[in-house]
Scaffold this motif. Structure first.
Motif, PDB file in Angstrom:
ATOM      1  N   ASP A  72     -66.981  63.358  67.053  1.00  0.00           N
ATOM      2  CA  ASP A  72     -67.453  64.741  67.033  1.00  0.00           C
ATOM      3  C   ASP A  72     -66.853  65.542  65.878  1.00  0.00           C
ATOM      4  OD1 ASP A  72     -69.004  64.179  69.210  1.00  0.00           O
ATOM      5  OD2 ASP A  72     -67.727  65.210  70.668  1.00  0.00           O
ATOM      6  N   ALA A  73     -65.968  64.932  65.099  1.00  0.00           N
ATOM      7  CA  ALA A  73     -65.487  65.545  63.857  1.00  0.00           C
ATOM      8  C   ALA A  73     -66.553  65.354  62.767  1.00  0.00           C
ATOM      9  CB  ALA A  73     -64.158  64.932  63.424  1.00  0.00           C
ATOM     10  N   MET A  74     -67.714  64.793  63.170  1.00  0.00           N
ATOM     11  CA  MET A  74     -68.852  64.529  62.286  1.00  0.00           C
ATOM     12  C   MET A  74     -68.479  63.550  61.171  1.00  0.00           C
ATOM     13  SD  MET A  74     -71.067  66.106  63.897  1.00  0.00           S
ATOM     14  CE  MET A  74     -70.790  67.120  65.334  1.00  0.00           C
ATOM     15  N   ARG A  75     -67.840  62.468  61.594  1.00  0.00           N
ATOM     16  CA  ARG A  75     -67.429  61.432  60.662  1.00  0.00           C
ATOM     17  C   ARG A  75     -67.701  60.059  61.244  1.00  0.00           C
ATOM     18  NH1 ARG A  75     -67.689  65.173  57.941  1.00  0.00           N
ATOM     19  NH2 ARG A  75     -66.122  66.138  56.628  1.00  0.00           N
ATOM     20  N   PHE A  76     -67.912  59.087  60.336  1.00  0.00           N
ATOM     21  CA  PHE A  76     -67.985  57.674  60.679  1.00  0.00           C
ATOM     22  C   PHE A  76     -66.651  57.053  60.272  1.00  0.00           C
ATOM     23  CE2 PHE A  76     -72.498  58.620  59.924  1.00  0.00           C
ATOM     24  CZ  PHE A  76     -73.094  57.990  61.010  1.00  0.00           C
ATOM     25  N   ASN A  77     -66.177  56.112  61.054  1.00  0.00           N
ATOM     26  CA  ASN A  77     -64.981  55.380  60.677  1.00  0.00           C
ATOM     27  C   ASN A  77     -65.264  53.894  60.882  1.00  0.00           C
ATOM     28  OD1 ASN A  77     -62.408  54.661  59.964  1.00  0.00           O
ATOM     29  ND2 ASN A  77     -61.528  55.087  61.970  1.00  0.00           N
ATOM     30  N   PRO A  78     -65.389  53.113  59.803  1.00  0.00           N
ATOM     31  CA  PRO A  78     -65.203  53.512  58.415  1.00  0.00           C
ATOM     32  C   PRO A  78     -66.444  54.218  57.862  1.00  0.00           C
ATOM     33  CG  PRO A  78     -65.798  51.198  58.506  1.00  0.00           C
ATOM     34  CD  PRO A  78     -65.677  51.676  59.939  1.00  0.00           C
ATOM     35  N   SER A  79     -66.249  54.941  56.776  1.00  0.00           N
ATOM     36  CA  SER A  79     -67.375  55.612  56.125  1.00  0.00           C
ATOM     37  C   SER A  79     -67.855  54.818  54.913  1.00  0.00           C
ATOM     38  CB  SER A  79     -66.988  57.032  55.697  1.00  0.00           C
ATOM     39  OG  SER A  79     -65.922  56.981  54.770  1.00  0.00           O
ATOM     40  N   SER A  80     -67.147  53.743  54.597  1.00  0.00           N
ATOM     41  CA  SER A  80     -67.537  52.883  53.490  1.00  0.00           C
ATOM     42  C   SER A  80     -67.352  51.433  53.918  1.00  0.00           C
ATOM     43  CB  SER A  80     -66.668  53.184  52.260  1.00  0.00           C
ATOM     44  OG  SER A  80     -67.041  52.347  51.190  1.00  0.00           O
ATOM     45  N   ASN A  95     -69.992  55.577  70.027  1.00  0.00           N
ATOM     46  CA  ASN A  95     -69.938  57.039  70.009  1.00  0.00           C
ATOM     47  C   ASN A  95     -68.733  57.446  70.850  1.00  0.00           C
ATOM     48  OD1 ASN A  95     -70.204  59.792  70.314  1.00  0.00           O
ATOM     49  ND2 ASN A  95     -72.372  59.731  70.863  1.00  0.00           N
ATOM     50  N   SER A  96     -67.629  57.803  70.182  1.00  0.00           N
ATOM     51  CA  SER A  96     -66.429  58.210  70.903  1.00  0.00           C
ATOM     52  C   SER A  96     -66.407  59.714  71.153  1.00  0.00           C
ATOM     53  CB  SER A  96     -65.167  57.771  70.150  1.00  0.00           C
ATOM     54  OG  SER A  96     -65.099  58.404  68.888  1.00  0.00           O
ATOM     55  N   GLY A  97     -67.489  60.394  70.819  1.00  0.00           N
ATOM     56  CA  GLY A  97     -67.570  61.840  70.984  1.00  0.00           C
ATOM     57  C   GLY A  97     -68.187  62.262  72.302  1.00  0.00           C
ATOM     58  N   GLN A  98     -68.449  63.565  72.382  1.00  0.00           N
ATOM     59  CA  GLN A  98     -69.019  64.172  73.583  1.00  0.00           C
ATOM     60  C   GLN A  98     -70.482  64.577  73.394  1.00  0.00           C
ATOM     61  OE1 GLN A  98     -67.181  64.361  76.508  1.00  0.00           O
ATOM     62  NE2 GLN A  98     -65.812  63.079  75.282  1.00  0.00           N
ATOM     63  N   VAL A  99     -71.024  64.375  72.179  1.00  0.00           N
ATOM     64  CA  VAL A  99     -72.421  64.698  71.899  1.00  0.00           C
ATOM     65  C   VAL A  99     -73.122  63.460  71.349  1.00  0.00           C
ATOM     66  CG1 VAL A  99     -71.947  67.146  71.450  1.00  0.00           C
ATOM     67  CG2 VAL A  99     -71.951  65.538  69.537  1.00  0.00           C
ATOM     68  N   LYS A 100     -74.445  63.442  71.411  1.00  0.00           N
ATOM     69  CA  LYS A 100     -75.253  62.332  70.915  1.00  0.00           C
ATOM     70  C   LYS A 100     -75.080  62.204  69.398  1.00  0.00           C
ATOM     71  CE  LYS A 100     -79.708  62.907  71.336  1.00  0.00           C
ATOM     72  NZ  LYS A 100     -81.106  62.876  71.785  1.00  0.00           N
ATOM     73  N   HIS A 101     -74.929  60.956  68.936  1.00  0.00           N
ATOM     74  CA  HIS A 101     -74.843  60.660  67.505  1.00  0.00           C
ATOM     75  C   HIS A 101     -75.808  59.520  67.178  1.00  0.00           C
ATOM     76  CE1 HIS A 101     -71.486  63.265  66.574  1.00  0.00           C
ATOM     77  NE2 HIS A 101     -70.763  62.743  67.545  1.00  0.00           N
ATOM     78  N   GLU A 102     -76.057  59.351  65.888  1.00  0.00           N
ATOM     79  CA  GLU A 102     -76.940  58.286  65.414  1.00  0.00           C
ATOM     80  C   GLU A 102     -76.312  57.552  64.245  1.00  0.00           C
ATOM     81  OE1 GLU A 102     -81.234  60.323  66.265  1.00  0.00           O
ATOM     82  OE2 GLU A 102     -80.348  60.630  64.302  1.00  0.00           O
ATOM     83  N   PHE A 103     -76.722  56.320  64.084  1.00  0.00           N
ATOM     84  CA  PHE A 103     -76.370  55.508  62.922  1.00  0.00           C
ATOM     85  C   PHE A 103     -77.693  55.083  62.324  1.00  0.00           C
ATOM     86  CE2 PHE A 103     -75.631  51.314  61.014  1.00  0.00           C
ATOM     87  CZ  PHE A 103     -74.528  51.572  60.202  1.00  0.00           C
ATOM     88  N   VAL A 104     -77.993  55.589  61.120  1.00  0.00           N
ATOM     89  CA  VAL A 104     -79.276  55.310  60.473  1.00  0.00           C
ATOM     90  C   VAL A 104     -79.008  54.812  59.059  1.00  0.00           C
ATOM     91  CG1 VAL A 104     -81.529  56.224  59.801  1.00  0.00           C
ATOM     92  CG2 VAL A 104     -80.338  57.190  61.791  1.00  0.00           C
ATOM     93  N   LEU A 105     -79.439  53.590  58.749  1.00  0.00           N
ATOM     94  CA  LEU A 105     -79.356  53.033  57.400  1.00  0.00           C
ATOM     95  C   LEU A 105     -80.576  53.469  56.612  1.00  0.00           C
ATOM     96  CD1 LEU A 105     -78.376  49.395  58.400  1.00  0.00           C
ATOM     97  CD2 LEU A 105     -76.918  50.947  57.084  1.00  0.00           C
ATOM     98  N   GLY A 106     -80.383  53.830  55.325  1.00  0.00           N
ATOM     99  CA  GLY A 106     -81.515  54.202  54.491  1.00  0.00           C
ATOM    100  C   GLY A 106     -81.094  54.581  53.093  1.00  0.00           C
ATOM    101  N   THR A 107     -82.062  54.900  52.273  1.00  0.00           N
ATOM    102  CA  THR A 107     -81.750  55.462  50.962  1.00  0.00           C
ATOM    103  C   THR A 107     -81.366  56.925  51.177  1.00  0.00           C
ATOM    104  OG1 THR A 107     -84.009  56.208  50.569  1.00  0.00           O
ATOM    105  CG2 THR A 107     -83.453  53.962  49.810  1.00  0.00           C
TER     106      THR A 107
END
Length: 192
Positions: A72-80, A95-107
């Motif tokens: 929920d800190a609006m980060r991915f770990n790892p980000s690279s 998703n270790s947060g309290q709100v819905k998150h997504e993982f989307v690969l793309g350009t």
């Protein structure tokens, strides 16, 4: 009641037609299936932008597993993440947060386009193989083969999350992937 249903059907049809026209001539191939974003009303909005980033991976061809935590800190770990061209990666996304998150690969361009659409239709769920929506406290998987060298971006497209910096990148090095310990179940990537 019939007028309401007709109006809804026409509006849905216009949206789908408009979405198809919006993608016409943008260099994206037509999607192989009609999967894509699924609205709460059940209709789908497909995207065929995966050619530039690779193809859906086959689970029996996974070369390694990369664990990704969404917070929920609006980060991915790892980000690279670093991979080799041709590698098939299993992303285990938590998703270790309290709100819905997504993982989307793309350009980067496709992610920005999808994000603008998500701001208009925040109830949309993702159904393409290069993306997953994860409820708080849950995990999911994306299996992806990186067929081209370069950079593939990833992001959370929930309204406000992308703008807050919830994005990252997969650096795809040219060449063939190294032999992996697939028989032992692969290994987690470390932050580079």
């Amino acid at each position: 009641m019939k007028l309401h249903q007709l109006t809804f059907a026409l509006a849905a049809g216009l949206f789908v037609a408009g979405s198809a026209l919006a993608h016409e001539g943008d260099g994206h191939a037509a999607p192989a299936t009609t999967t894509g974003h699924v609205h709460a009303d059940g209709h789908e909005h497909g995207h065929g932008d995966t050619d530039a980033i690779g193809v859906a991976g086959q689970p029996d061809k996974v070369t390694r597993t990369v664990n990704v935590d969404m917070t929920d800190a609006m980060r991915f770990n790892p980000s690279s993440v670093r991979v080799r061209q041709g590698e098939t990666i299993r992303f285990v996304v938590k998703n270790s947060g309290q709100v819905k998150h997504e993982f989307v690969l793309g350009t980067e361009a496709a992610l920005k386009e999808h994000y603008e659409l998500m701001k208009k239709f925040p109830e949309m769920e993702h159904a393409d193989p290069n993306q997953i929506t994860v409820a708080p406290g849950q995990s999911g998987e994306v299996v992806w083969q990186f067929t081209k060298a370069g950079q593939v971006d990833f992001a959370c497209l929930q309204p406000g999350h992308y703008d807050a910096g919830m994005k990252g990148a997969v650096k795809v090095a040219a060449g063939k992937p190294a032999k992996s310990a697939q028989a032992s179940g692969g290994h987690a990537d470390r932050k580079h």
